[in-house]
Design a protein around this motif. Structure first.
Motif, PDB file in Angstrom:
ATOM      1  N   LEU A 200      18.170 -20.826 -20.538  1.00  0.00           N
ATOM      2  CA  LEU A 200      17.460 -21.645 -21.524  1.00  0.00           C
ATOM      3  C   LEU A 200      17.144 -20.831 -22.783  1.00  0.00           C
ATOM      4  O   LEU A 200      17.314 -21.313 -23.908  1.00  0.00           O
ATOM      5  CB  LEU A 200      16.172 -22.204 -20.914  1.00  0.00           C
ATOM      6  CG  LEU A 200      16.371 -23.221 -19.772  1.00  0.00           C
ATOM      7  CD1 LEU A 200      15.034 -23.549 -19.111  1.00  0.00           C
ATOM      8  CD2 LEU A 200      17.037 -24.489 -20.294  1.00  0.00           C
ATOM      9  N   ALA A 201      16.680 -19.596 -22.577  1.00  0.00           N
ATOM     10  CA  ALA A 201      16.321 -18.756 -23.727  1.00  0.00           C
ATOM     11  C   ALA A 201      17.542 -18.494 -24.611  1.00  0.00           C
ATOM     12  O   ALA A 201      17.472 -18.600 -25.841  1.00  0.00           O
ATOM     13  CB  ALA A 201      15.727 -17.425 -23.240  1.00  0.00           C
ATOM     14  N   LEU A 202      18.666 -18.191 -23.964  1.00  0.00           N
ATOM     15  CA  LEU A 202      19.878 -17.893 -24.737  1.00  0.00           C
ATOM     16  C   LEU A 202      20.398 -19.161 -25.418  1.00  0.00           C
ATOM     17  O   LEU A 202      20.874 -19.111 -26.559  1.00  0.00           O
ATOM     18  CB  LEU A 202      20.941 -17.249 -23.845  1.00  0.00           C
ATOM     19  CG  LEU A 202      20.524 -15.894 -23.231  1.00  0.00           C
ATOM     20  CD1 LEU A 202      21.609 -15.348 -22.305  1.00  0.00           C
ATOM     21  CD2 LEU A 202      20.169 -14.863 -24.301  1.00  0.00           C
TER      22      LEU A 202
ATOM     23  N   ALA B   8      11.640 -13.462 -24.091  1.00  0.00           N
ATOM     24  CA  ALA B   8      12.800 -13.774 -24.925  1.00  0.00           C
ATOM     25  C   ALA B   8      12.620 -13.011 -26.237  1.00  0.00           C
ATOM     26  O   ALA B   8      11.579 -13.135 -26.890  1.00  0.00           O
ATOM     27  CB  ALA B   8      12.886 -15.269 -25.184  1.00  0.00           C
ATOM     28  N   ILE B   9      13.614 -12.216 -26.581  1.00  0.00           N
ATOM     29  CA  ILE B   9      13.569 -11.483 -27.854  1.00  0.00           C
ATOM     30  C   ILE B   9      14.356 -12.315 -28.865  1.00  0.00           C
ATOM     31  O   ILE B   9      15.489 -12.733 -28.595  1.00  0.00           O
ATOM     32  CB  ILE B   9      14.209 -10.091 -27.700  1.00  0.00           C
ATOM     33  CG1 ILE B   9      13.526  -9.285 -26.585  1.00  0.00           C
ATOM     34  CG2 ILE B   9      14.201  -9.331 -29.025  1.00  0.00           C
ATOM     35  CD1 ILE B   9      12.102  -8.884 -26.860  1.00  0.00           C
TER      36      ILE B   9
ATOM     37  N   GLU C  23       9.488 -19.155 -30.323  1.00  0.00           N
ATOM     38  CA  GLU C  23       8.617 -20.275 -29.936  1.00  0.00           C
ATOM     39  C   GLU C  23       9.403 -21.315 -29.128  1.00  0.00           C
ATOM     40  O   GLU C  23       8.957 -21.767 -28.066  1.00  0.00           O
ATOM     41  CB  GLU C  23       8.027 -20.904 -31.208  1.00  0.00           C
ATOM     42  CG  GLU C  23       7.088 -22.067 -30.992  1.00  0.00           C
ATOM     43  CD  GLU C  23       5.743 -21.633 -30.420  1.00  0.00           C
ATOM     44  OE1 GLU C  23       5.133 -20.709 -30.988  1.00  0.00           O
ATOM     45  OE2 GLU C  23       5.340 -22.211 -29.389  1.00  0.00           O
ATOM     46  N   LYS C  24      10.565 -21.678 -29.649  1.00  0.00           N
ATOM     47  CA  LYS C  24      11.390 -22.682 -28.959  1.00  0.00           C
ATOM     48  C   LYS C  24      11.811 -22.207 -27.568  1.00  0.00           C
ATOM     49  O   LYS C  24      11.785 -22.973 -26.603  1.00  0.00           O
ATOM     50  CB  LYS C  24      12.654 -22.987 -29.781  1.00  0.00           C
ATOM     51  CG  LYS C  24      12.421 -23.961 -30.915  1.00  0.00           C
ATOM     52  CD  LYS C  24      13.745 -24.254 -31.590  1.00  0.00           C
ATOM     53  CE  LYS C  24      13.546 -25.068 -32.872  1.00  0.00           C
ATOM     54  NZ  LYS C  24      14.732 -24.972 -33.747  1.00  0.00           N
ATOM     55  N   ALA C  25      12.225 -20.950 -27.494  1.00  0.00           N
ATOM     56  CA  ALA C  25      12.674 -20.408 -26.205  1.00  0.00           C
ATOM     57  C   ALA C  25      11.536 -20.418 -25.194  1.00  0.00           C
ATOM     58  O   ALA C  25      11.700 -20.864 -24.052  1.00  0.00           O
ATOM     59  CB  ALA C  25      13.219 -18.989 -26.391  1.00  0.00           C
ATOM     60  N   ALA C  26      10.365 -19.934 -25.638  1.00  0.00           N
ATOM     61  CA  ALA C  26       9.217 -19.866 -24.718  1.00  0.00           C
ATOM     62  C   ALA C  26       8.783 -21.264 -24.278  1.00  0.00           C
ATOM     63  O   ALA C  26       8.457 -21.500 -23.109  1.00  0.00           O
ATOM     64  CB  ALA C  26       8.062 -19.120 -25.381  1.00  0.00           C
ATOM     65  N   THR C  27       8.806 -22.200 -25.213  1.00  0.00           N
ATOM     66  CA  THR C  27       8.405 -23.576 -24.897  1.00  0.00           C
ATOM     67  C   THR C  27       9.356 -24.183 -23.872  1.00  0.00           C
ATOM     68  O   THR C  27       8.927 -24.806 -22.890  1.00  0.00           O
ATOM     69  CB  THR C  27       8.401 -24.431 -26.186  1.00  0.00           C
ATOM     70  OG1 THR C  27       7.482 -23.837 -27.108  1.00  0.00           O
ATOM     71  CG2 THR C  27       7.984 -25.871 -25.897  1.00  0.00           C
TER      72      THR C  27
END
Lengths: 321, 321
Positions: free
Chosen positions: B260-262, B280-281, B289-293
């Motif tokens: 998801l993060a990638l 997520a870097i 923000e989007k990755a963490a959400t």
């Protein structure tokens, strides 16, 4: 490569190229770091001829150890490979004179220097259709032909110049690192035989994680030191806890030479590539010169013949001469 | 330390300090790299009192898990150690309120943030007799008290701020690395228990040399990427082939979260410290923000409670608030 158009009108009749020797590993960075020096190095003279194909005219300085057969000689084999990749192997003929200015099996990237000189020469003869980045895979393939493995830690600095990092191989990722201007290498090649294959076989397949952590802390410190031109940090970082302890066994007087180099103020001392050449890394030419001289004097006293080279980091790589 | 003169006239009556959470290992740099974030973090309020000695007044946010006994509590024990090193333990008394803004055992350097906050607070209360470099050994000792080992990959970034490299431990050699301005972390802490000790025990003592070479190629690439603000290189380099494969077993939905993060465009994704927090870097706050959400939504759908933090790299470290 088929999209590269060669303008046969502008192909040169001859070119003469020098490619530098290289110090792989850079003491702590096994298989990933390396740098080029100004001297020694190998020379390729390449002549365009009527008859298509690639031939070796002569080889000097190899003590008769390298094959003149164009299919078995790495330099000609690489040049052929490049012409085939460009799809022009039927349209062009070249003959090669290889002049080796450094000993084979010295740990100074002898085969890489020849390969890079050959590939740089044919590219230049053809009007430079390929960038250095595009030449790199051919150089790695040449290393595979010469040594049986496609390592890039000699060919990368020999081709790109300066200090190079091989971040990874899938795909090949070569990063040029900054070169602190006062960084010098004092290299001594003790004339003893250490075949690369033997030096590799000594190395254990598994290592302690805690030693690996020490090693990559040092590698990270070295990279930071190069970017910051922080010579102290470079010196603190250039220690090899994993490979040197086993490979040093093959090199006579290794620890005595190390002590002498450090006594003369070298930042670090270690094995060049798989040896038997050793290298003192120093701030300034003077210290590098003193360290190498002291080492050579010691070897002479031990009845071991040696060659000595003192050089800054060569930031240019191969050049037309 | 006996040469440090404390001017008791100028000792403050109270001070309030925030010290940041930290992401140790930075995905590929096991035991040597770490960075600080803006939030979460821990707070220490410190009051000078008449009676000599160090006491804990209260602890908030620890769900009753930390000892109030000043000899067993890491924060007070470190403060005491510093006063003893300065030779003033009989001359000064302090009381501490510890306010934890982050969960214990999250893999975000919870104990380090508290230790650093406490030591930074007492130093500030005393008029800053010690530099950050001089405070560092006390922070490492605090980590030893808290976790049983004197690792510095959380305390170093918590104290120094930014991204830090622990080059080595003999002696402790902490290097501050450059911080690319657009580098953000999207951190998610899935509320599951992964004790640091268990996470460490999973790791094998020996590793394959070829995997170690891959790892240190990546570490070297990451350092170069940080110096050059080369986000692509940073992304290519942040892969952990050694530790993640075993530790990921302890973290539910790890590979789903990674995907998801990638997908959201993160440069890299991995475990923060020993987990279970993941990071997520990303280049830019928006992607982090989007990755963490997206990760948090997935965990919620899996009935796993989580906390989310999005932050740039905190370049300042602890601060008086």
């Amino acid at each position: 490569m088929e999209d590269k158009r060669i303008d046969f009108q502008n192909v040169k009749n001859e070119v003469r190229v020098f490619a530098p020797a290289t110090v792989a590993n850079m003491i702590c960075g096994f298989d990933i770091l390396g740098f080029a020096v100004d001297f020694p190095g190998d020379e390729v003279k390449m002549y365009r001829v009527e008859e298509p194909g690639v031939r070796i005219r002569s080889i000097e300085g190899d003590e008769g150890r390298l094959p003149l057969d164009a299919d078995r000689n790495t330099v000609s084999a690489c040049v052929k490979m490049l012409l085939e990749a460009l799809g022009i192997q039927e349209q062009i003929g070249v003959e090669i004179e290889l002049i080796k200015h450094m000993p084979i099996g010295s740990g100074l990237g002898s085969s890489s220097a020849s390969t890079v000189a050959g590939l740089f020469a044919i590219n230049n003869l053809l009007g430079d259709p390929l960038t250095k980045e595009e030449l790199m895979p051919f150089c790695v393939e040449g290393e595979r032909l010469a040594c049986g493995h496609g390592h890039a830690d000699n060919v990368a600095p020999a081709l790109m110049g300066g200090i190079t990092l091989i971040r990874g191989y899938n795909p090949l990722d070569v990063i040029k690192l900054p070169v602190p201007t006062e960084l010098y290498a004092g290299i001594v090649f003790p004339k003893v035989d250490v075949p690369t294959r033997d030096a590799r076989q000594l190395i254990k397949e598994k290592v302690l994680l805690k030693d690996a952590v020490t090693q990559w802390g040092n590698i990270a410190g070295l990279i930071a030191g190069l970017y910051d031109s922080d010579y102290d940090l470079i010196g603190r970082s250039m220690h090899d806890v994993l490979i040197e302890p086993t490979r040093a066994i093959l090199i006579p007087e290794f620890y005595e030479m190390k002590q002498l180099a450090l006594e003369e103020g070298a930042l670090s001392f270690g094995i060049s590539g798989s040896g038997p050449s050793v290298v003192a890394i120093a701030r300034g030419k003077d210290i590098a010169e003193k360290a190498a001289t002291r080492i050579q004097q010691h070897l002479t006293a031990c009845d071991i013949e040696s060659f000595k080279y003192v050089s800054a980091v060569n930031v240019d790589g191969p050049k037309v001469i």
